[in-house]
Design a protein around this motif. Sequence first.
Motif, PDB file in Angstrom:
ATOM      1  N   TYR A 145       1.394  -1.018   0.101  1.00 42.16           N
ATOM      2  CA  TYR A 145       0.149   0.127  -0.047  1.00 42.16           C
ATOM      3  C   TYR A 145       0.630   1.415  -0.185  1.00 42.16           C
ATOM      4  O   TYR A 145       0.568   2.453  -0.001  1.00 42.16           O
ATOM      5  CB  TYR A 145      -0.835  -0.260   1.619  1.00 42.16           C
ATOM      6  N   PHE A 168       5.256   6.185  -0.834  1.00 43.32           N
ATOM      7  CA  PHE A 168       6.465   6.850   0.229  1.00 43.32           C
ATOM      8  C   PHE A 168       7.701   6.532  -0.534  1.00 43.32           C
ATOM      9  O   PHE A 168       8.347   5.501  -1.317  1.00 43.32           O
ATOM     10  CB  PHE A 168       7.071   6.690   1.883  1.00 43.32           C
ATOM     11  N   GLY A 198      10.443   4.856   4.967  1.00 40.95           N
ATOM     12  CA  GLY A 198      11.395   4.230   4.993  1.00 40.95           C
ATOM     13  C   GLY A 198      12.032   4.005   6.217  1.00 40.95           C
ATOM     14  O   GLY A 198      10.838   4.075   7.323  1.00 40.95           O
ATOM     15  N   GLY A 221       6.021   1.777  13.980  1.00 42.12           N
ATOM     16  CA  GLY A 221       4.475   1.525  12.721  1.00 42.12           C
ATOM     17  C   GLY A 221       4.360   0.185  13.020  1.00 42.12           C
ATOM     18  O   GLY A 221       4.775  -1.094  12.541  1.00 42.12           O
ATOM     19  N   GLN A 260       0.999  -0.988  12.584  1.00 38.21           N
ATOM     20  CA  GLN A 260      -0.369  -0.753  11.514  1.00 38.21           C
ATOM     21  C   GLN A 260      -2.057  -1.954  11.858  1.00 38.21           C
ATOM     22  O   GLN A 260      -2.750  -0.886  12.237  1.00 38.21           O
ATOM     23  CB  GLN A 260      -0.281  -1.527  10.213  1.00 38.21           C
ATOM     24  N   ARG A 268       2.838  -6.316   5.600  1.00 34.59           N
ATOM     25  CA  ARG A 268       3.897  -5.978   6.539  1.00 34.59           C
ATOM     26  C   ARG A 268       5.009  -7.613   7.059  1.00 34.59           C
ATOM     27  O   ARG A 268       4.636  -8.402   7.281  1.00 34.59           O
ATOM     28  CB  ARG A 268       2.995  -5.815   7.965  1.00 34.59           C
ATOM     29  N   ASP A 286       1.634   4.213  14.989  1.00 35.86           N
ATOM     30  CA  ASP A 286       1.167   4.799  13.849  1.00 35.86           C
ATOM     31  C   ASP A 286      -0.108   3.203  13.918  1.00 35.86           C
ATOM     32  O   ASP A 286       0.269   1.913  13.697  1.00 35.86           O
ATOM     33  CB  ASP A 286       1.356   4.231  13.067  1.00 35.86           C
ATOM     34  N   MET A 298      -4.180   1.914  11.421  1.00 43.80           N
ATOM     35  CA  MET A 298      -4.390   2.522  10.016  1.00 43.80           C
ATOM     36  C   MET A 298      -5.793   1.302  10.108  1.00 43.80           C
ATOM     37  O   MET A 298      -5.131   0.358  11.516  1.00 43.80           O
ATOM     38  CB  MET A 298      -3.677   1.156   8.976  1.00 43.80           C
ATOM     39  N   TYR A 356      -4.549   5.788  10.546  1.00 43.52           N
ATOM     40  CA  TYR A 356      -4.564   6.444   9.104  1.00 43.52           C
ATOM     41  C   TYR A 356      -5.551   5.801   8.544  1.00 43.52           C
ATOM     42  O   TYR A 356      -5.518   4.132   8.704  1.00 43.52           O
ATOM     43  CB  TYR A 356      -3.595   6.450   8.556  1.00 43.52           C
ATOM     44  N   HIS A 357      -6.811   6.146   7.348  1.00 45.03           N
ATOM     45  CA  HIS A 357      -7.808   5.359   6.644  1.00 45.03           C
ATOM     46  C   HIS A 357      -6.758   4.361   5.849  1.00 45.03           C
ATOM     47  O   HIS A 357      -5.892   5.849   5.313  1.00 45.03           O
ATOM     48  CB  HIS A 357      -8.746   6.413   6.281  1.00 45.03           C
ATOM     49  N   THR A 377      -5.333   3.741   2.870  1.00 43.01           N
ATOM     50  CA  THR A 377      -5.406   4.597   1.413  1.00 43.01           C
ATOM     51  C   THR A 377      -4.977   3.801   0.219  1.00 43.01           C
ATOM     52  O   THR A 377      -3.742   3.606  -0.280  1.00 43.01           O
ATOM     53  CB  THR A 377      -5.098   5.898   1.139  1.00 43.01           C
TER      54      THR A 377
HETATM   55  C1  LIG Z   1       6.029   7.453   5.962  1.00 43.64           C
HETATM   56  S1  LIG Z   1       5.349   5.717   7.119  1.00 43.64           S
HETATM   57  C2  LIG Z   1       6.725   5.162   7.423  1.00 43.64           C
HETATM   58  C3  LIG Z   1       6.632   4.457   9.001  1.00 43.64           C
HETATM   59  C4  LIG Z   1       7.554   2.878   9.032  1.00 43.64           C
HETATM   60  N1  LIG Z   1       7.637   2.903   7.567  1.00 43.64           N
HETATM   61  C5  LIG Z   1       6.894   1.903   8.850  1.00 43.64           C
HETATM   62  O1  LIG Z   1       5.328   1.778   7.810  1.00 43.64           O
HETATM   63  O2  LIG Z   1       6.555   1.007   9.691  1.00 43.64           O
HETATM   64  C6  LIG Z   1       4.495   6.409   8.598  1.00 43.64           C
HETATM   65  C7  LIG Z   1       2.713   5.819   8.419  1.00 43.64           C
HETATM   66  O3  LIG Z   1       2.159   5.806   7.055  1.00 43.64           O
HETATM   67  C8  LIG Z   1       0.993   5.721   7.582  1.00 43.64           C
HETATM   68  N2  LIG Z   1       1.169   4.702   6.028  1.00 43.64           N
HETATM   69  C9  LIG Z   1       1.768   4.528   5.303  1.00 43.64           C
HETATM   70  N3  LIG Z   1       1.273   4.284   4.060  1.00 43.64           N
HETATM   71  C10 LIG Z   1      -0.140   4.286   3.946  1.00 43.64           C
HETATM   72  C11 LIG Z   1      -0.975   4.175   3.135  1.00 43.64           C
HETATM   73  N4  LIG Z   1      -1.150   4.484   1.928  1.00 43.64           N
HETATM   74  N5  LIG Z   1      -2.837   4.796   3.681  1.00 43.64           N
HETATM   75  C12 LIG Z   1      -2.511   5.560   5.491  1.00 43.64           C
HETATM   76  N6  LIG Z   1      -1.756   5.158   5.847  1.00 43.64           N
HETATM   77  C13 LIG Z   1      -0.367   5.040   5.449  1.00 43.64           C
HETATM   78  C14 LIG Z   1       1.518   4.345   8.436  1.00 43.64           C
HETATM   79  O4  LIG Z   1       0.454   4.004   9.056  1.00 43.64           O
HETATM   80  C15 LIG Z   1       2.572   4.299   8.061  1.00 43.64           C
HETATM   81  O5  LIG Z   1       3.087   3.785  10.194  1.00 43.64           O
END
Ligand SMILES: C[S@@+](CC[C@H](N)C(=O)[O-])C[C@H]1O[C@@H](n2cnc3c(N)ncnc32)[C@H](O)[C@@H]1O
Length: 394
Positions: free
Chosen positions: A37, A40, A82, A139, A141, A153, A177, A179, A208-209, A211
């Motif tokens: 998903y 980044f 990352g 992170g 989730q 994951r 974090d 989701m 976060y929802h 997406t």
């Molecule tokens: C910049 S990311 C980096 C965190 C770390 N790399 C991890 O994933 O464990 C920060 C947060 O954005 C959220 N995130 C990333 N992609 C997403 C998506 N497509 N929809 C919603 N939340 C998202 C996740 O909760 C993630 O932990």
Amino acid sequence: MSTSPIRIHRPGAVTLASLPPLSLYVHLPWCLRKCPYCDFNSHEHPGEVPQERYLDALIADLEAALPQVWGRRVISVFIGGGTPSLFSPAGIERLLADVRARLPLEPGCEITLEANPGTFERERFRAFRAAGVTRLSIGVQSFDDAMLRAIGRVHDAGQARAAVAEARDAFDTFNVDLMYALPGQTLAQLHADLDAALAFAPPHLSIYHLTIEPNTAFANAPPALPDADLASDMLDAIAARTRSDGLQRYEVSAFARAGHRCAHNLNYWQFGDYLGIGAGAHGKLSFPDRIVRQVRWREPSMYMQRALAGEAVSNEHEVRAGELPFEFMLNALRLAEGFELARFAERTGQPLTAIDATLERAIEQGLIERAGAWVRATPRGFDFLSDLQAMFLS
Ligand SMILES: C[S@@+](CC[C@H](N)C(=O)[O-])C[C@H]1O[C@@H](n2cnc3c(N)ncnc32)[C@H](O)[C@@H]1O
Ligand code: SF4
């Protein structure tokens, strides 16, 4: 009798009487595996990352940027990705020492590191603390193994629990974090995730929802997701559960106990400045007569090569005065408390007349409310946030 000079605002000009607080963002671009998903700037790197060369590149990047932030103190540092926790604690220590030697950090400066439970080892997380990290952002989730598998994951629920327990024991403050609206997720499963997260009494939660972003594996092969009604019930449950647990929803996706808001993200939302170093990092820097946005080279090898040659920035442009009201609202209206009107002029260098008429229209439509000098989205405005923000497009 002394008179203060009258400032005359030329249309199209940016005139800042003072510069906003400055944060530093450091991007570390590698992950063990790319999540389906994720859009980044993160790249799969199963083996050892080229840590020393990357740290050299970051410092060359910072040194080349120093003249643009001369004399300014940094209020927060965020090491994001990352998966920054793929770097060794010694590497993070070197990074922070190199930063401190070049940029004055405010006393008590918040220093956040993003950590993935897939990189969890007890001693490693403690060592990040000893290296100068003050806040861990984990992170997680989900705490449900089936959900974690469904979103690709690298870690399981046991590792997530161990990582959060360690963050709680070793750090004064930390973030989890999560989701929601995950593939096939039920309301009961969301409640179970909230039970698991709240059991750690986290000082901060980001929820976060999920997406589906373009150019991700999920965009090519979309999983079955909860429909809009169920997702909305989930958000209601999140709001109610966090509230009764003493967490305040201070931003669209951020919930915190008193004294534990994220200073770094708050600075973004208050339209502060940030220098972004590292592959693909974005920055926003203010000067008395202009506001500049920058992006670094995105691909890690290219970034390292260019940064070491003193050319880390791939694109830099001045934000047009006409774009500033929308850019400001894109951030400030995400905050539950909104913003002080004076802050708009202070941060954008634009007169309040630039937004007066739109504010009035949004108030008439019940999307914004004013309380004295403060302006914020109403609950209805929060529900239709992107429409509300778009009203400020020029
Ligand atoms: C910049 S990311 C980096 C965190 C770390 N790399 C991890 O994933 O464990 C920060 C947060 O954005 C959220 N995130 C990333 N992609 C997403 C998506 N497509 N929809 C919603 N939340 C998202 C996740 O909760 C993630 O932990
Ligand atoms: S671990 Fe985080 S940054 Fe890396 S691919 Fe997954 S969501 Fe993206």
